[in-house]
Every structure is written in C-alpha cells, then in structure tokens.
Motif scaffolding. Structure first.
Motif, PDB file in Angstrom:
ATOM      1  N   ASN A 192      -7.494  11.179  -4.986  1.00 24.94           N
ATOM      2  CA  ASN A 192      -6.693  11.984  -5.921  1.00 24.94           C
ATOM      3  C   ASN A 192      -6.015  11.133  -6.987  1.00 24.94           C
ATOM      4  O   ASN A 192      -5.757  11.616  -8.088  1.00 24.94           O
ATOM      5  CB  ASN A 192      -5.651  12.812  -5.172  1.00 24.94           C
ATOM      6  CG  ASN A 192      -6.257  13.991  -4.455  1.00 24.94           C
ATOM      7  OD1 ASN A 192      -7.417  14.340  -4.668  1.00 24.94           O
ATOM      8  ND2 ASN A 192      -5.480  14.607  -3.585  1.00 24.94           N
ATOM      9  N   MET A 193      -5.722   9.873  -6.682  1.00 21.16           N
ATOM     10  CA  MET A 193      -5.142   8.984  -7.687  1.00 21.16           C
ATOM     11  C   MET A 193      -6.095   8.820  -8.879  1.00 21.16           C
ATOM     12  O   MET A 193      -5.667   8.545  -9.986  1.00 21.16           O
ATOM     13  CB  MET A 193      -4.804   7.623  -7.074  1.00 21.16           C
ATOM     14  CG  MET A 193      -3.652   7.683  -6.097  1.00 21.16           C
ATOM     15  SD  MET A 193      -3.387   6.125  -5.226  1.00 21.16           S
ATOM     16  CE  MET A 193      -2.744   5.109  -6.545  1.00 21.16           C
TER      17      MET A 193
ATOM     18  N   SER B 247     -10.661  -0.247  -9.016  1.00 24.68           N
ATOM     19  CA  SER B 247      -9.407  -1.003  -8.946  1.00 24.68           C
ATOM     20  C   SER B 247      -8.634  -0.695  -7.670  1.00 24.68           C
ATOM     21  O   SER B 247      -7.797  -1.490  -7.241  1.00 24.68           O
ATOM     22  CB  SER B 247      -8.538  -0.717 -10.177  1.00 24.68           C
ATOM     23  OG  SER B 247      -7.956   0.569 -10.104  1.00 24.68           O
ATOM     24  N   LEU B 248      -8.911   0.448  -7.046  1.00 26.66           N
ATOM     25  CA  LEU B 248      -8.279   0.843  -5.780  1.00 26.66           C
ATOM     26  C   LEU B 248      -9.168   0.524  -4.576  1.00 26.66           C
ATOM     27  O   LEU B 248      -8.857   0.923  -3.454  1.00 26.66           O
ATOM     28  CB  LEU B 248      -7.963   2.346  -5.798  1.00 26.66           C
ATOM     29  CG  LEU B 248      -6.943   2.810  -6.823  1.00 26.66           C
ATOM     30  CD1 LEU B 248      -6.908   4.332  -6.896  1.00 26.66           C
ATOM     31  CD2 LEU B 248      -5.561   2.244  -6.491  1.00 26.66           C
ATOM     32  N   ASN B 249     -10.278  -0.170  -4.816  1.00 25.52           N
ATOM     33  CA  ASN B 249     -11.261  -0.507  -3.782  1.00 25.52           C
ATOM     34  C   ASN B 249     -11.911   0.729  -3.173  1.00 25.52           C
ATOM     35  O   ASN B 249     -12.321   0.712  -2.015  1.00 25.52           O
ATOM     36  CB  ASN B 249     -10.646  -1.387  -2.691  1.00 25.52           C
ATOM     37  CG  ASN B 249     -10.257  -2.735  -3.204  1.00 25.52           C
ATOM     38  OD1 ASN B 249     -10.919  -3.291  -4.070  1.00 25.52           O
ATOM     39  ND2 ASN B 249      -9.162  -3.270  -2.705  1.00 25.52           N
TER      40      ASN B 249
ATOM     41  N   LEU C 156      -4.212  -0.669   1.897  1.00 21.87           N
ATOM     42  CA  LEU C 156      -4.877  -1.132   0.685  1.00 21.87           C
ATOM     43  C   LEU C 156      -4.738  -2.632   0.526  1.00 21.87           C
ATOM     44  O   LEU C 156      -3.749  -3.215   0.937  1.00 21.87           O
ATOM     45  CB  LEU C 156      -4.241  -0.489  -0.549  1.00 21.87           C
ATOM     46  CG  LEU C 156      -4.452   0.990  -0.735  1.00 21.87           C
ATOM     47  CD1 LEU C 156      -3.668   1.470  -1.934  1.00 21.87           C
ATOM     48  CD2 LEU C 156      -5.900   1.278  -0.938  1.00 21.87           C
ATOM     49  N   SER C 157      -5.710  -3.224  -0.090  1.00 21.82           N
ATOM     50  CA  SER C 157      -5.631  -4.609  -0.510  1.00 21.82           C
ATOM     51  C   SER C 157      -5.981  -4.641  -1.986  1.00 21.82           C
ATOM     52  O   SER C 157      -6.724  -3.805  -2.472  1.00 21.82           O
ATOM     53  CB  SER C 157      -6.630  -5.468   0.254  1.00 21.82           C
ATOM     54  OG  SER C 157      -6.318  -5.479   1.619  1.00 21.82           O
ATOM     55  N   THR C 158      -5.460  -5.616  -2.691  1.00 22.49           N
ATOM     56  CA  THR C 158      -5.766  -5.709  -4.111  1.00 22.49           C
ATOM     57  C   THR C 158      -6.958  -6.611  -4.319  1.00 22.49           C
ATOM     58  O   THR C 158      -7.306  -7.414  -3.456  1.00 22.49           O
ATOM     59  CB  THR C 158      -4.560  -6.280  -4.883  1.00 22.49           C
ATOM     60  OG1 THR C 158      -4.289  -7.592  -4.368  1.00 22.49           O
ATOM     61  CG2 THR C 158      -3.336  -5.399  -4.710  1.00 22.49           C
ATOM     62  N   LYS C 159      -7.588  -6.507  -5.492  1.00 22.21           N
ATOM     63  CA  LYS C 159      -8.757  -7.342  -5.780  1.00 22.21           C
ATOM     64  C   LYS C 159      -8.421  -8.823  -5.735  1.00 22.21           C
ATOM     65  O   LYS C 159      -9.262  -9.632  -5.453  1.00 22.21           O
ATOM     66  CB  LYS C 159      -9.307  -6.994  -7.168  1.00 22.21           C
ATOM     67  CG  LYS C 159     -10.367  -5.957  -7.095  1.00 22.21           C
ATOM     68  CD  LYS C 159     -11.144  -5.942  -8.364  1.00 22.21           C
ATOM     69  CE  LYS C 159     -12.369  -5.088  -8.142  1.00 22.21           C
ATOM     70  NZ  LYS C 159     -13.325  -5.170  -9.158  1.00 22.21           N
TER      71      LYS C 159
END
Length: 179
Positions: free
Chosen positions: A170-171, A135-137, A35-38
């Motif tokens: 699922n998140m 928000s989780l891309n 994952l990467s954040t925004k």
C-alpha cells in the motif's frame, strides 16, 4: 484469609503463567513486517531481474499479504490481453520470490493469495511505482509484450508488485485506481 492461600500450587502456577504466555503470543502475532534498507547490502545491482533484498521482507504470523498488478490503460489492451499480461506478471513475481524468499511466498499462499488489479496511465507511472517498490525491497516485475498480437514489441504492459505485506504494498500502490 486470601483466596490464593487455599489455591493448589499447580493452579497458582497456571494463574501466574497464563498472562505471561498470552502477552508473549500476542507480541509474536502482532509483530510488523521487518524491513532492511538497500544500504545493508553489498550487491546493489540496478537490474530489476537481480533485485536484491527481496529476502528481507518478513510478515508477522497473521499479517495479510497481497500482490498488486498495475495495468497500463493507455495501450488500449483488450480484456483478454490484460488477463494474459497479468498472468505473466503474477508468474514473474512468483518465480522471483520462489528463489529469493520462499517463506514469504508460502505465507502469501496460506493467507489467500490476494491479487488486486489497478491502473496506470503511462509507462512513466509504472517506472515510478517500480522504483518505489524496489526501494522498500518489495518484489517488482514488469512485463514487456512480445508484439505478436495487439501491442508493439517491447511495450511495458503490466507491473507486478509483491506478494508482500499489505502495508508495504500500500505504501507504493494506495493512490492507484482499481481497474
């Protein structure tokens, strides 16, 4: 005298390298989604059609992926209408990933193209789920009805979330009831 002293050198090399190869392969196969954040991106457009970061989701080799279709139940759509709107959402998500993350799309295709349909009780609930996914891309595409049949024009009917690794989806959707 040890048993290794009578073992041919080729067999000894095999005995020593096999655990190393097995460990390395196990590590690669079990590697979780990356994952990467925004904040890692310079373009932070709020337009859902230009959702940035979709290309940052990378599943592990054997990690399952799925697409969840969130259907508004407060609109009273018939089964046929729901099917049509879910088809629109599936295609919208597919097209978005085809351009931004074709590797993830191919992985989803190879792992069974899982599609799950869940319910939401309001448009507000859909908007919250969409924001969480973004928000989780994770790809999130909402469908607005054209208003030609049962539903008022512009009404948001279905939200497609994914395809993406099951744990990520699922998140966002684990609290939604199946349709």
């Amino acid at each position: 005298m040890s048993s290794f002293s009578s073992t041919p050198p080729k067999m000894l090399a095999l005995y020593l390298s096999l655990p190393i190869i097995t460990f390395g392969l196990g590590y690669l196969l079990g590697k979780p989604a990356k994952l990467s954040t925004k904040s890692d991106f310079t373009d932070e457009s709020d337009d859902e059609d230009d959702q940035t970061g979709l290309d940052t989701v990378k599943p592990g080799i054997l990690e399952p992926c799925k697409l969840v279709l969130v259907v508004r139940t407060d609109l009273g759509m018939t089964k046929g209408k729901i099917a049509a709107q879910c088809s629109h959402a599936t295609l919208a998500c597919y097209k978005a990933l085809q351009q931004s993350n074709p590797t993830l799309l191919r992985h989803w295709e190879r792992t069974g193209q899982a599609k799950i349909t869940v319910q939401a009780k309001s448009e507000e609930e859909l908007l919250i789920l969409q924001a969480q996914a973004q928000s989780l891309n994770v790809c999130a595409r909402s469908i607005q009805d054209a208003g030609r049949t049962q539903i008022e024009a512009g009404s948001t009917t279905v939200l497609g979330i994914g395809p993406a690794p099951v744990d990520l989806v699922n998140m966002v959707t684990s609290n939604q009831k199946l349709l």
